[in-house]
Design a protein around this motif. Structure first.
Motif, PDB file in Angstrom:
ATOM      1  N   GLU A   1      12.584  21.607  56.118  1.00 31.58           N
ATOM      2  CA  GLU A   1      13.428  22.321  57.070  1.00 31.58           C
ATOM      3  C   GLU A   1      14.907  22.065  56.827  1.00 31.58           C
ATOM      4  O   GLU A   1      15.759  22.506  57.602  1.00 31.58           O
ATOM      5  N   SER A   2      15.195  21.353  55.759  1.00 32.72           N
ATOM      6  CA  SER A   2      16.584  20.989  55.479  1.00 32.72           C
ATOM      7  C   SER A   2      17.252  22.035  54.581  1.00 32.72           C
ATOM      8  O   SER A   2      16.605  22.905  53.989  1.00 32.72           O
ATOM      9  N   THR A   3      18.589  21.919  54.512  1.00 34.63           N
ATOM     10  CA  THR A   3      19.348  22.736  53.565  1.00 34.63           C
ATOM     11  C   THR A   3      19.480  21.938  52.264  1.00 34.63           C
ATOM     12  O   THR A   3      19.854  20.751  52.279  1.00 34.63           O
ATOM     13  N   MET A   4      19.173  22.582  51.146  1.00 33.07           N
ATOM     14  CA  MET A   4      19.300  21.914  49.843  1.00 33.07           C
ATOM     15  C   MET A   4      19.625  22.978  48.799  1.00 33.07           C
ATOM     16  O   MET A   4      19.356  24.160  48.968  1.00 33.07           O
ATOM     17  N   GLU A   5      20.202  22.513  47.710  1.00 27.80           N
ATOM     18  CA  GLU A   5      20.613  23.464  46.671  1.00 27.80           C
ATOM     19  C   GLU A   5      20.568  22.836  45.286  1.00 27.80           C
ATOM     20  O   GLU A   5      20.744  21.636  45.132  1.00 27.80           O
ATOM     21  N   TRP A   6      20.301  23.738  44.319  1.00 25.97           N
ATOM     22  CA  TRP A   6      20.480  23.431  42.900  1.00 25.97           C
ATOM     23  C   TRP A   6      21.631  24.303  42.423  1.00 25.97           C
ATOM     24  O   TRP A   6      21.668  25.501  42.681  1.00 25.97           O
ATOM     25  N   SER A   7      22.571  23.677  41.673  1.00 24.49           N
ATOM     26  CA  SER A   7      23.750  24.450  41.274  1.00 24.49           C
ATOM     27  C   SER A   7      24.287  23.984  39.925  1.00 24.49           C
ATOM     28  O   SER A   7      23.921  22.919  39.429  1.00 24.49           O
ATOM     29  N   ARG A   8      25.174  24.825  39.369  1.00 19.30           N
ATOM     30  CA  ARG A   8      25.908  24.479  38.149  1.00 19.30           C
ATOM     31  C   ARG A   8      27.372  24.792  38.389  1.00 19.30           C
ATOM     32  O   ARG A   8      27.739  25.933  38.707  1.00 19.30           O
ATOM     33  N   SER A   9      28.191  23.798  38.218  1.00 15.86           N
ATOM     34  CA  SER A   9      29.613  23.969  38.529  1.00 15.86           C
ATOM     35  C   SER A   9      30.318  24.909  37.551  1.00 15.86           C
ATOM     36  O   SER A   9      31.397  25.416  37.849  1.00 15.86           O
ATOM     37  N   ASP A  10      29.729  25.131  36.379  1.00 17.80           N
ATOM     38  CA  ASP A  10      30.380  25.979  35.374  1.00 17.80           C
ATOM     39  C   ASP A  10      30.051  27.455  35.547  1.00 17.80           C
ATOM     40  O   ASP A  10      30.510  28.292  34.772  1.00 17.80           O
ATOM     41  N   LEU A  11      29.253  27.776  36.571  1.00 19.88           N
ATOM     42  CA  LEU A  11      28.885  29.174  36.798  1.00 19.88           C
ATOM     43  C   LEU A  11      29.540  29.702  38.072  1.00 19.88           C
ATOM     44  O   LEU A  11      29.925  28.953  38.962  1.00 19.88           O
ATOM     45  N   SER A  12      29.607  31.016  38.125  1.00 22.01           N
ATOM     46  CA  SER A  12      30.123  31.665  39.336  1.00 22.01           C
ATOM     47  C   SER A  12      29.316  32.945  39.587  1.00 22.01           C
ATOM     48  O   SER A  12      29.369  33.868  38.768  1.00 22.01           O
ATOM     49  N   PRO A  13      28.581  33.003  40.675  1.00 19.34           N
ATOM     50  CA  PRO A  13      28.394  31.944  41.679  1.00 19.34           C
ATOM     51  C   PRO A  13      27.631  30.764  41.082  1.00 19.34           C
ATOM     52  O   PRO A  13      26.898  30.911  40.134  1.00 19.34           O
ATOM     53  N   ARG A  14      27.803  29.590  41.673  1.00 20.17           N
ATOM     54  CA  ARG A  14      27.285  28.359  41.109  1.00 20.17           C
ATOM     55  C   ARG A  14      25.833  28.089  41.469  1.00 20.17           C
ATOM     56  O   ARG A  14      25.207  27.204  40.903  1.00 20.17           O
ATOM     57  N   PHE A  15      25.275  28.858  42.388  1.00 21.04           N
ATOM     58  CA  PHE A  15      23.935  28.552  42.892  1.00 21.04           C
ATOM     59  C   PHE A  15      22.841  28.975  41.896  1.00 21.04           C
ATOM     60  O   PHE A  15      22.767  30.136  41.468  1.00 21.04           O
ATOM     61  N   VAL A  16      21.967  28.002  41.595  1.00 21.00           N
ATOM     62  CA  VAL A  16      20.791  28.278  40.771  1.00 21.00           C
ATOM     63  C   VAL A  16      19.600  28.546  41.681  1.00 21.00           C
ATOM     64  O   VAL A  16      18.811  29.461  41.425  1.00 21.00           O
ATOM     65  N   HIS A  17      19.482  27.742  42.744  1.00 18.79           N
ATOM     66  CA  HIS A  17      18.448  27.951  43.759  1.00 18.79           C
ATOM     67  C   HIS A  17      18.964  27.352  45.079  1.00 18.79           C
ATOM     68  O   HIS A  17      19.512  26.261  45.075  1.00 18.79           O
TER      69      HIS A  17
ATOM     70  N   PRO B   1      22.840  35.644  38.731  1.00 21.59           N
ATOM     71  CA  PRO B   1      21.917  36.626  38.134  1.00 21.59           C
ATOM     72  C   PRO B   1      21.058  36.080  37.003  1.00 21.59           C
ATOM     73  O   PRO B   1      19.951  36.575  36.780  1.00 21.59           O
ATOM     74  N   LEU B   2      21.572  35.063  36.285  1.00 23.56           N
ATOM     75  CA  LEU B   2      20.812  34.524  35.158  1.00 23.56           C
ATOM     76  C   LEU B   2      19.493  33.885  35.597  1.00 23.56           C
ATOM     77  O   LEU B   2      18.569  33.750  34.784  1.00 23.56           O
ATOM     78  N   TYR B   3      19.407  33.507  36.882  1.00 22.83           N
ATOM     79  CA  TYR B   3      18.237  32.764  37.334  1.00 22.83           C
ATOM     80  C   TYR B   3      17.329  33.548  38.265  1.00 22.83           C
ATOM     81  O   TYR B   3      16.323  33.008  38.749  1.00 22.83           O
ATOM     82  N   VAL B   4      17.641  34.785  38.476  1.00 21.84           N
ATOM     83  CA  VAL B   4      16.833  35.593  39.397  1.00 21.84           C
ATOM     84  C   VAL B   4      15.393  35.681  38.886  1.00 21.84           C
ATOM     85  O   VAL B   4      15.144  36.068  37.747  1.00 21.84           O
ATOM     86  N   GLY B   5      14.454  35.294  39.738  1.00 22.21           N
ATOM     87  CA  GLY B   5      13.038  35.381  39.397  1.00 22.21           C
ATOM     88  C   GLY B   5      12.530  34.289  38.482  1.00 22.21           C
ATOM     89  O   GLY B   5      11.365  34.319  38.064  1.00 22.21           O
ATOM     90  N   ARG B   6      13.378  33.276  38.182  1.00 23.52           N
ATOM     91  CA  ARG B   6      12.947  32.240  37.233  1.00 23.52           C
ATOM     92  C   ARG B   6      12.942  30.828  37.823  1.00 23.52           C
ATOM     93  O   ARG B   6      12.681  29.864  37.101  1.00 23.52           O
ATOM     94  N   THR B   7      13.213  30.678  39.110  1.00 21.86           N
ATOM     95  CA  THR B   7      13.254  29.349  39.723  1.00 21.86           C
ATOM     96  C   THR B   7      12.209  29.230  40.831  1.00 21.86           C
ATOM     97  O   THR B   7      11.865  30.213  41.493  1.00 21.86           O
ATOM     98  N   TYR B   8      11.721  27.984  41.044  1.00 20.10           N
ATOM     99  CA  TYR B   8      10.676  27.783  42.050  1.00 20.10           C
ATOM    100  C   TYR B   8      10.721  26.344  42.556  1.00 20.10           C
ATOM    101  O   TYR B   8      10.834  25.387  41.788  1.00 20.10           O
TER     102      TYR B   8
END
Length: 404
Positions: free
Chosen positions: A30-46, A60-67
């Motif tokens: 139930e918490s907020t959590m994130e995977w990110s890369r600082s070198d990307l924009s937007p930085r969110f991976v998941h 966009p590079l990660y759409v449909g590829r993270t779980y």
């Protein structure tokens, strides 16, 4: 928050898990959590907010590829599964639970093709056999090694590398190895950072019959022998003919002596004369037998010269065929090993020059062989004709003497 102590290695096209574990373990469904890369924009991976997947701002590079596994989140396991890894996935990822903890995970991406191709490039050169090796689809940039049958490195020129539009590397190399009855060489392409290597083995045989140097020595020996036999037999036949002629002259001389100094012969003298004539006939037959043996030897020599001539013709045809192949190769060029095109052209030109020299030598040997064979043939004809004539005259003279 705990993550891997070493960079994570992923293979192109495969799936990879980026580990992230909350310590002490706690339910973060139930918490907020994130995977990110600082070198990307937007930085969110998941991204998850308040227990819900929030992927509106996902790159966009990660759409449909993270779980993220909901069951593991209950145990504080925030590990991210990334599918179908790409080169662009390489980088530093941050696993973060705002207000609690975070950890960085370094992802390295590597790729290796299924095979390596090794092939003979352009036949044989003066120094040996030219082999080429190429392999594409590598990341990071690999290295290429040539190894002999015992696994020892073989000296070769610098490898050629090229990076394609997909970011993957292709590498190629060429090496000339010694001409032997047989040989085995391996081409190994490896990338130590991703602990990947591919090896291809190439075995070949060098046909010694294609090299005219060995047969040339034999043909030279045959030609020298032919010349020596012709000279020797000319002398032998001259001596034999002179002796036969001298015998045929004995009868007229004796008749002249008897006319000038007539005498009465006894029966004993007639017997001695017949014995002498019989011995002369036997000696003449033995000499003729030797003569026949020499003629047979000349015929065998002629046969050997004809055989050598046929072999030289076959070698000459093979050289001309190879020269024609090289000419066509130079005309059309090669789409393979583009960066080595100039080097390959130089090799073909060098081989053409070598083949041209071989062609001239073969033509010279062939002409000399045919000339010697013709000389031997004419010698046999002349000797046989003169032997038959001289033999007939000698038999006639000796028969007359025996009748008397």
């Amino acid at each position: 928050m705990a993550g891997p102590s070493q960079p994570v290695l992923a293979t192109l096209g495969a799936d990879v898990v980026l580990s992230c574990q909350l310590e002490p373990a706690a339910d973060v469904t139930e918490s907020t959590m994130e995977w990110s890369r600082s070198d990307l924009s937007p930085r969110f991976v998941h991204l998850r907010r308040d227990g819900m997947e929030f992927l509106v701002n996902q790159h966009p590079l990660y759409v449909g590829r993270t779980y993220l596994s909901p069951g593991r989140l209950k145990q504080g396991d925030l590990s991210l599964r990334l599918s179908s890894v790409r080169l662009s996935d390489q980088g530093t990822y941050r696993c973060d639970v705002p207000g609690k903890a975070s950890v960085e995970v370094h992802l390295h991406v590597g790729g290796a093709p299924a095979t390596v191709a090794v092939s003979a490039e352009a036949g044989q050169s003066r120094g040996g056999v030219l082999l080429g090796c190429e392999s594409a689809g590598w990341y990071p940039e690999p290295e290429l090694l040539w190894l002999d049958a015992e696994g020892k490195p073989v000296s070769a020129g610098p490898s050629q590398t090229h990076r394609g539009p997909d970011g993957l590397y292709a590498i190629s190399s060429r090496v000339t190895v010694e001409k032997r009855t047989s040989n085995t060489l391996s081409c190994r392409v490896q990338q130590s950072n991703i602990s990947q290597s591919r090896t291809a083995e190439f075995s070949f045989k060098v046909e010694e019959s294609k090299d005219p140097s060995g047969s040339a020595a034999r043909v030279t020996a045959v030609l020298v022998l032919a010349a020596a036999v012709i000279v020797w037999f000319s002398c032998f036949f001259g001596w034999w003919k002179l002796k036969a002629t001298s015998r045929s002259d004995e009868k007229p001389k004796k008749e002249e002596e008897e006319e000038e100094f007539p005498k009465q012969t006894t029966g004993m003298e007639d017997l001695e004369e017949k014995q002498r004539l019989a011995e002369d006939l036997k000696e003449s037959q033995e000499e003729e037998k030797d003569l026949v043996g020499v003629i047979e030897m000349l015929k065998k020599l002629e046969k050997e010269l004809v055989k050598s001539g046929k072999n030289k013709k076959s070698e000459l045809q093979e050289v001309e065929r190879k020269m024609e192949e090289n000419h066509k190769e130079l005309q059309k060029g090669s789409r393979k090993f583009q960066k080595m095109k100039a080097e390959k052209k130089a090799f073909i030109l060098e081989e053409q020059q070598e083949l041209d020299g071989k062609k001239k030598d073969l033509e010279k040997f062939l002409q000399l062989t045919e000339d010697r064979a013709e000389e031997v043939k004419k010698t046999i004809e002349v000797i046989t004709r003169q032997r038959d004539g001289a033999g007939a005259d000698r038999v006639e003279v000796q028969s007359e003497n025996l009748d008397q």
